[in-house]
Design an enzyme around this catalytic site. Structure first.
Site, PDB file in Angstrom:
ATOM      1  N   GLU A 156      -1.852  84.837  71.253  1.00 32.69           N
ATOM      2  CA  GLU A 156      -1.963  84.043  72.471  1.00 32.69           C
ATOM      3  C   GLU A 156      -1.408  84.826  73.664  1.00 32.69           C
ATOM      4  OE1 GLU A 156      -0.392  79.617  74.007  1.00 32.69           O
ATOM      5  OE2 GLU A 156       0.119  80.356  72.004  1.00 32.69           O
ATOM      6  N   LYS A 198      -7.247  76.320  75.855  1.00 38.11           N
ATOM      7  CA  LYS A 198      -6.318  75.536  75.047  1.00 38.11           C
ATOM      8  C   LYS A 198      -6.319  74.077  75.490  1.00 38.11           C
ATOM      9  CE  LYS A 198      -1.565  75.921  73.259  1.00 38.11           C
ATOM     10  NZ  LYS A 198      -0.331  76.736  73.341  1.00 38.11           N
ATOM     11  N   CYS A 236      -2.843  78.217  69.122  1.00 35.75           N
ATOM     12  CA  CYS A 236      -1.495  77.816  68.739  1.00 35.75           C
ATOM     13  C   CYS A 236      -1.335  76.319  68.480  1.00 35.75           C
ATOM     14  CB  CYS A 236      -0.506  78.304  69.801  1.00 35.75           C
ATOM     15  SG  CYS A 236       1.224  78.318  69.256  1.00 35.75           S
TER      16      CYS A 236
END
Length: 268
Positions: free
Chosen positions: A44, A116, A150
């Protein structure tokens, strides 16, 4: 169909130095390709670093910006697909940034762009706007490849949505912090098993500003076992995503076929 050899780069790179991180990515791609990898996944926000504060806005780029072109050249030079995280600047909405990931093919062409959807903590909510597309997919090596970042993978609904959409391999660039080691060690094996897919999880490592990243990058199979796992430090690990094993595992573990969606309305 041959297995897709997947390499996971575990590194925090150089904080705030995009050129240095592109060089690190290039070196990792060369090593991965020499080991027979078809795909390299970086963590990330790898291109800039995570804990860069106000530099996030300065270093953010459009999805097709200079760094994207540099990564495409890395993919072509070494003949493998590359997935990586970076801060994306929205060219249509002034000042809007996304915590983003891109997958490019071995020919340098973009295959998938993801933003995200579940931002973690005050740092991320300060700098980023959440994405609104939970399922982003591409075709790679005969497999359907999905993308998350994540914290997204820690929501069971997210991974189940990918399973229902036919994802075979879920790519998860990550910046997982101490003390959340339970995620790669326990949560990911369950996610992979209950959804009958592979998960590739590439983490940052070591201290960075106020954060301490735990490493433990892993490739988990649909049987819940790790095909590759890194330690706590800088690393490059490889494992195979085997389509034949995936098909056999899905036949033996029919969770998706045995669902009863009519009972689950209260979930939404």
């Amino acid at each position: 169909m041959p297995a897709l050899r997947t390499a996971l780069l575990q590194s925090s790179g150089e904080l705030g130095d995009v050129a240095a991180n592109l060089k690190i990515l290039d070196g990792a791609a060369g090593r991965a390709a020499a080991a027979g990898a078809d795909l390299l996944l970086a963590p990330e926000l790898f291109l800039t670093g995570y804990a860069i504060g106000a530099d996030m806005a300065r270093l953010a780029e459009p999805a097709d910006g200079p760094s994207a072109r540099a990564v495409a050249a890395v993919a072509v030079r070494h003949g493998l697909a590359v997935g990586y995280g970076y801060p994306e600047r929205d060219t249509e909405r002034h000042g809007v940034l996304y915590n983003a990931a891109r997958l490019v093919g071995a020919d340098g062409e973009p295959l998938a762009d993801y933003r995200k959807t579940h931002l973690f903590g005050g740092f991320e909510t300060t700098w980023f706007t959440p994405g609104d597309r939970p399922v982003v997919q591409a075709e790679l090596g005969g497999l359907t490849v999905g993308m998350m970042i994540c914290y997204d993978v820690e929501f069971p609904e997210n991974v189940r949505a990918h399973a229902l959409a036919g994802t075979d391999l879920l790519l998860v660039p990550t910046a997982l912090m101490h003390p959340a080691e339970i995620v790669p060690l326990s949560v990911l094996p369950v996610r992979a098993f209950e959804n009958q897919l592979y998960i590739a999880y590439a983490n940052r490592t070591g201290p960075e500003g106020d954060f301490e990243f735990v490493g433990l990058s892993t490739l988990v199979g649909p049987d819940g076992t790790a095909r590759a796992r890194a330690g706590r430090g800088e690393d490059l690990v490889l494992g195979d995503v085997d389509p034949a094993f995936l098909a056999a595992s899905r036949e033996e573990n029919p969770y998706l076929r045995d669902r009863r969606p009519g009972l689950y309305g209260s979930l939404v």
